[in-house]
Design a protein around this motif. Sequence first.
Motif, PDB file in Angstrom:
ATOM      1  N   VAL A  26     -24.566  42.678  57.744  1.00  0.00           N
ATOM      2  CA  VAL A  26     -25.178  41.270  58.185  1.00  0.00           C
ATOM      3  C   VAL A  26     -24.461  40.420  57.512  1.00  0.00           C
ATOM      4  CG1 VAL A  26     -27.380  39.984  57.498  1.00  0.00           C
ATOM      5  CG2 VAL A  26     -27.513  42.567  58.081  1.00  0.00           C
ATOM      6  N   HIS A  27     -23.842  39.377  58.202  1.00  0.00           N
ATOM      7  CA  HIS A  27     -23.051  38.313  57.495  1.00  0.00           C
ATOM      8  C   HIS A  27     -23.698  37.248  57.349  1.00  0.00           C
ATOM      9  CE1 HIS A  27     -19.116  36.894  56.922  1.00  0.00           C
ATOM     10  NE2 HIS A  27     -19.349  35.657  57.465  1.00  0.00           N
ATOM     11  N   TRP A  28     -23.417  36.612  56.179  1.00  0.00           N
ATOM     12  CA  TRP A  28     -24.004  35.601  55.461  1.00  0.00           C
ATOM     13  C   TRP A  28     -22.911  34.472  55.326  1.00  0.00           C
ATOM     14  CZ3 TRP A  28     -28.568  32.896  55.570  1.00  0.00           C
ATOM     15  CH2 TRP A  28     -28.733  32.166  54.720  1.00  0.00           C
ATOM     16  N   PRO A  29     -22.516  33.635  56.023  1.00  0.00           N
ATOM     17  CA  PRO A  29     -21.078  32.841  56.069  1.00  0.00           C
ATOM     18  C   PRO A  29     -21.087  31.891  54.983  1.00  0.00           C
ATOM     19  CG  PRO A  29     -22.629  32.030  57.670  1.00  0.00           C
ATOM     20  CD  PRO A  29     -23.347  33.006  57.097  1.00  0.00           C
ATOM     21  N   PHE A  30     -21.972  31.643  54.149  1.00  0.00           N
ATOM     22  CA  PHE A  30     -21.835  30.397  53.204  1.00  0.00           C
ATOM     23  C   PHE A  30     -21.381  31.004  51.801  1.00  0.00           C
ATOM     24  CE2 PHE A  30     -25.214  29.296  56.269  1.00  0.00           C
ATOM     25  CZ  PHE A  30     -24.464  28.497  56.823  1.00  0.00           C
ATOM     26  N   CYS A  31     -20.716  29.834  50.989  1.00  0.00           N
ATOM     27  CA  CYS A  31     -20.099  30.160  49.754  1.00  0.00           C
ATOM     28  C   CYS A  31     -20.099  28.546  49.107  1.00  0.00           C
ATOM     29  CB  CYS A  31     -18.436  30.624  49.802  1.00  0.00           C
ATOM     30  SG  CYS A  31     -18.125  32.257  50.329  1.00  0.00           S
ATOM     31  N   LEU A  32     -20.283  28.872  47.719  1.00  0.00           N
ATOM     32  CA  LEU A  32     -20.036  27.672  46.741  1.00  0.00           C
ATOM     33  C   LEU A  32     -18.869  26.927  47.056  1.00  0.00           C
ATOM     34  CD1 LEU A  32     -21.775  29.119  43.723  1.00  0.00           C
ATOM     35  CD2 LEU A  32     -22.932  27.471  45.370  1.00  0.00           C
ATOM     36  N   ALA A  33     -17.742  27.763  47.013  1.00  0.00           N
ATOM     37  CA  ALA A  33     -16.217  27.343  47.392  1.00  0.00           C
ATOM     38  C   ALA A  33     -15.468  28.159  48.188  1.00  0.00           C
ATOM     39  CB  ALA A  33     -15.634  27.031  45.905  1.00  0.00           C
ATOM     40  N   LYS A  34     -14.306  27.809  48.677  1.00  0.00           N
ATOM     41  CA  LYS A  34     -13.535  28.596  49.278  1.00  0.00           C
ATOM     42  C   LYS A  34     -12.373  29.040  48.439  1.00  0.00           C
ATOM     43  CE  LYS A  34     -12.034  30.242  53.525  1.00  0.00           C
ATOM     44  NZ  LYS A  34     -12.707  31.285  54.396  1.00  0.00           N
ATOM     45  N   CYS A  35     -12.190  30.208  48.274  1.00  0.00           N
ATOM     46  CA  CYS A  35     -10.995  30.706  47.423  1.00  0.00           C
ATOM     47  C   CYS A  35      -9.751  30.696  48.126  1.00  0.00           C
ATOM     48  CB  CYS A  35     -11.387  32.269  47.139  1.00  0.00           C
ATOM     49  SG  CYS A  35     -12.744  32.739  46.062  1.00  0.00           S
ATOM     50  N   PRO A  36      -8.818  30.409  47.393  1.00  0.00           N
ATOM     51  CA  PRO A  36      -7.471  29.942  47.958  1.00  0.00           C
ATOM     52  C   PRO A  36      -6.562  31.293  48.717  1.00  0.00           C
ATOM     53  CG  PRO A  36      -7.321  30.192  45.765  1.00  0.00           C
ATOM     54  CD  PRO A  36      -8.849  30.297  46.050  1.00  0.00           C
ATOM     55  N   TYR A  37      -7.213  32.521  48.489  1.00  0.00           N
ATOM     56  CA  TYR A  37      -6.691  33.725  49.196  1.00  0.00           C
ATOM     57  C   TYR A  37      -7.540  34.246  50.242  1.00  0.00           C
ATOM     58  CZ  TYR A  37     -10.151  35.931  46.338  1.00  0.00           C
ATOM     59  OH  TYR A  37     -11.164  36.140  45.565  1.00  0.00           O
ATOM     60  N   CYS A  38      -8.691  33.621  50.482  1.00  0.00           N
ATOM     61  CA  CYS A  38      -9.666  34.331  51.496  1.00  0.00           C
ATOM     62  C   CYS A  38      -9.469  33.721  52.809  1.00  0.00           C
ATOM     63  CB  CYS A  38     -11.037  33.920  50.774  1.00  0.00           C
ATOM     64  SG  CYS A  38     -12.283  34.335  52.067  1.00  0.00           S
ATOM     65  N   ASP A  39      -9.375  34.740  53.816  1.00  0.00           N
ATOM     66  CA  ASP A  39      -9.419  34.370  55.203  1.00  0.00           C
ATOM     67  C   ASP A  39     -10.687  34.801  55.871  1.00  0.00           C
ATOM     68  OD1 ASP A  39      -8.819  37.175  55.084  1.00  0.00           O
ATOM     69  OD2 ASP A  39      -7.471  36.926  56.878  1.00  0.00           O
ATOM     70  N   PHE A  40     -11.828  35.309  55.086  1.00  0.00           N
ATOM     71  CA  PHE A  40     -13.199  35.734  55.580  1.00  0.00           C
ATOM     72  C   PHE A  40     -13.638  34.378  56.431  1.00  0.00           C
ATOM     73  CE2 PHE A  40     -13.454  39.223  52.529  1.00  0.00           C
ATOM     74  CZ  PHE A  40     -12.400  39.909  52.942  1.00  0.00           C
ATOM     75  N   THR A 215      -4.803  30.319  55.023  1.00  0.00           N
ATOM     76  CA  THR A 215      -5.297  30.221  53.513  1.00  0.00           C
ATOM     77  C   THR A 215      -4.447  29.196  52.768  1.00  0.00           C
ATOM     78  OG1 THR A 215      -3.870  31.942  52.650  1.00  0.00           O
ATOM     79  CG2 THR A 215      -6.272  32.656  53.565  1.00  0.00           C
ATOM     80  N   GLN A 216      -5.156  28.591  51.744  1.00  0.00           N
ATOM     81  CA  GLN A 216      -4.383  28.019  50.883  1.00  0.00           C
ATOM     82  C   GLN A 216      -3.048  28.457  50.259  1.00  0.00           C
ATOM     83  OE1 GLN A 216      -6.539  25.940  48.040  1.00  0.00           O
ATOM     84  NE2 GLN A 216      -8.699  25.876  49.072  1.00  0.00           N
ATOM     85  N   PHE A 217      -3.289  29.869  50.004  1.00  0.00           N
ATOM     86  CA  PHE A 217      -2.174  30.728  49.426  1.00  0.00           C
ATOM     87  C   PHE A 217      -0.872  30.784  50.301  1.00  0.00           C
ATOM     88  CE2 PHE A 217      -3.763  33.451  45.685  1.00  0.00           C
ATOM     89  CZ  PHE A 217      -4.070  32.269  44.784  1.00  0.00           C
ATOM     90  N   GLU A 218      -1.290  30.708  51.683  1.00  0.00           N
ATOM     91  CA  GLU A 218      -0.120  30.702  52.624  1.00  0.00           C
ATOM     92  C   GLU A 218       0.722  29.567  52.601  1.00  0.00           C
ATOM     93  OE1 GLU A 218       0.664  31.323  57.409  1.00  0.00           O
ATOM     94  OE2 GLU A 218      -1.019  30.056  56.615  1.00  0.00           O
ATOM     95  N   VAL A 219       0.103  28.243  52.359  1.00  0.00           N
ATOM     96  CA  VAL A 219       0.758  26.900  52.313  1.00  0.00           C
ATOM     97  C   VAL A 219       1.857  26.894  50.984  1.00  0.00           C
ATOM     98  CG1 VAL A 219       0.535  24.592  51.925  1.00  0.00           C
ATOM     99  CG2 VAL A 219      -1.131  25.809  53.408  1.00  0.00           C
ATOM    100  N   ARG A 220       0.952  27.471  49.872  1.00  0.00           N
ATOM    101  CA  ARG A 220       1.914  27.495  48.582  1.00  0.00           C
ATOM    102  C   ARG A 220       2.859  28.663  48.755  1.00  0.00           C
ATOM    103  NH1 ARG A 220      -2.605  28.372  43.965  1.00  0.00           N
ATOM    104  NH2 ARG A 220      -0.644  28.731  42.879  1.00  0.00           N
ATOM    105  N   HIS A 221       2.835  29.674  49.401  1.00  0.00           N
ATOM    106  CA  HIS A 221       3.784  30.602  49.660  1.00  0.00           C
ATOM    107  C   HIS A 221       4.973  30.240  50.240  1.00  0.00           C
ATOM    108  CE1 HIS A 221       5.224  34.765  49.626  1.00  0.00           C
ATOM    109  NE2 HIS A 221       5.119  34.911  50.902  1.00  0.00           N
ATOM    110  N   ARG A 222       4.597  29.545  51.531  1.00  0.00           N
ATOM    111  CA  ARG A 222       5.668  28.936  52.184  1.00  0.00           C
ATOM    112  C   ARG A 222       6.408  28.115  51.498  1.00  0.00           C
ATOM    113  NH1 ARG A 222       1.885  28.075  56.755  1.00  0.00           N
ATOM    114  NH2 ARG A 222       2.232  25.888  56.229  1.00  0.00           N
ATOM    115  N   ALA A 223       5.929  27.303  50.669  1.00  0.00           N
ATOM    116  CA  ALA A 223       6.641  26.115  49.802  1.00  0.00           C
ATOM    117  C   ALA A 223       7.299  26.734  48.626  1.00  0.00           C
ATOM    118  CB  ALA A 223       5.523  25.159  49.448  1.00  0.00           C
TER     119      ALA A 223
END
Length: 400
Positions: A26-40, A215-223
Amino acid sequence: MALTGLWPDRDADVAAAPGEPLALYVHWPFCLAKCPYCDFNSHVRDRIDQPRFAAALRRELAFESARLGRRRLLSVFFGGGTPSLMEPGTVAGLLDEAAGCFDLDPGIEITLEANPTSIEAGRLRDFRAAGVNRVSIGIQSLEEPALRMLGRRHSAAEAVAALDLARRLFPRLSFDLIYARPHQTLAAWRAELRAALAIAADHLSLYQLTIEPGTQFEVRHRAGGLVLPEPDLAAALYEATGEECARAGLLAYEVSNYAVPGGESRHNLAYWRYQDYAGIGAGAHGRVSVGGVLRATRRHRAPEIWLERVERDGHAMTDDAAVPAVERAREALLMGLRLAEGIDLERFQARTGCCLDEAVDAGILETARAEGYLRLTDTHLIALPEGRLRLDALLGALVL
């Protein structure tokens, strides 16, 4: 709904008998914030109409049960997103619905993912009363700087407090940690892991940090602003993880999962053993046997569109396709070789319609056996510790 092409004489008479046991996600798709490593498939919303989403989940469950028949239900897993943000009444209602649709296994495992924020920890007693008997808590680190780097909203002290409460409430408990973080040393990871093992229950999920697309981490990793450990250090961290867990009595039953004997995640074993599992909720995937044919299902990812389609049609499937024999074999290999127990060859053939030699490169298999990466017996194909250490590369070469 898209149907993939079938192998004409091999797909109709394999997969599973109508009575194949079932796992439910059962998937609940909501979070308080999006973690920078998360691609869920997770989303942040200022306001969520909980009763409306709860009713839609129950309606999708009813739709699935109508076509799957009255199966034995082995496990229920509330994942996300952050399912501990659900109202406990929503969880209770879905479990009641499931009990009406399926025959509950006497040892049914009902897991809910949670984070150790004060908001979520405050609901744990209500989730236990709703029927949840196992929680999986997203700790991710016991070090404050690492928690900030990972974008977590809790402190190490809150994590320890949540674990203490969960141990008093639930018969089974797991938590997650992420390692192989930037600048992490082998000595520091051993110390952190030993602290975690001192407060662990029957299960730990220990993941190496990876850079996921989008993800945010992908942007930082590329840079160049986020540098992961070199491969040799990452391998040493992985080996140290197994050593420390084994010393504490938690064995590596899967590449990233460690448990005391009997403490393994029964729900996740259904995935890795390539058993039937139904998925409901925004973005959920499933592999279910219908009429003796294994079908791949997927729901619409966007929560609001998912909701509208369920209310209109009773479900929000975007894909419902028979899985061809070649894909069944590939999926069973990719999942099963993650397990320490390996792949049962008799079940592999019954489930996929393929013999092992039809699904793997014979030359790569022989080389992997000679190098001590794989073991092939009359009954099982098993990835040995050295093989699991380099499993992604091994699978890429081995699986046809």
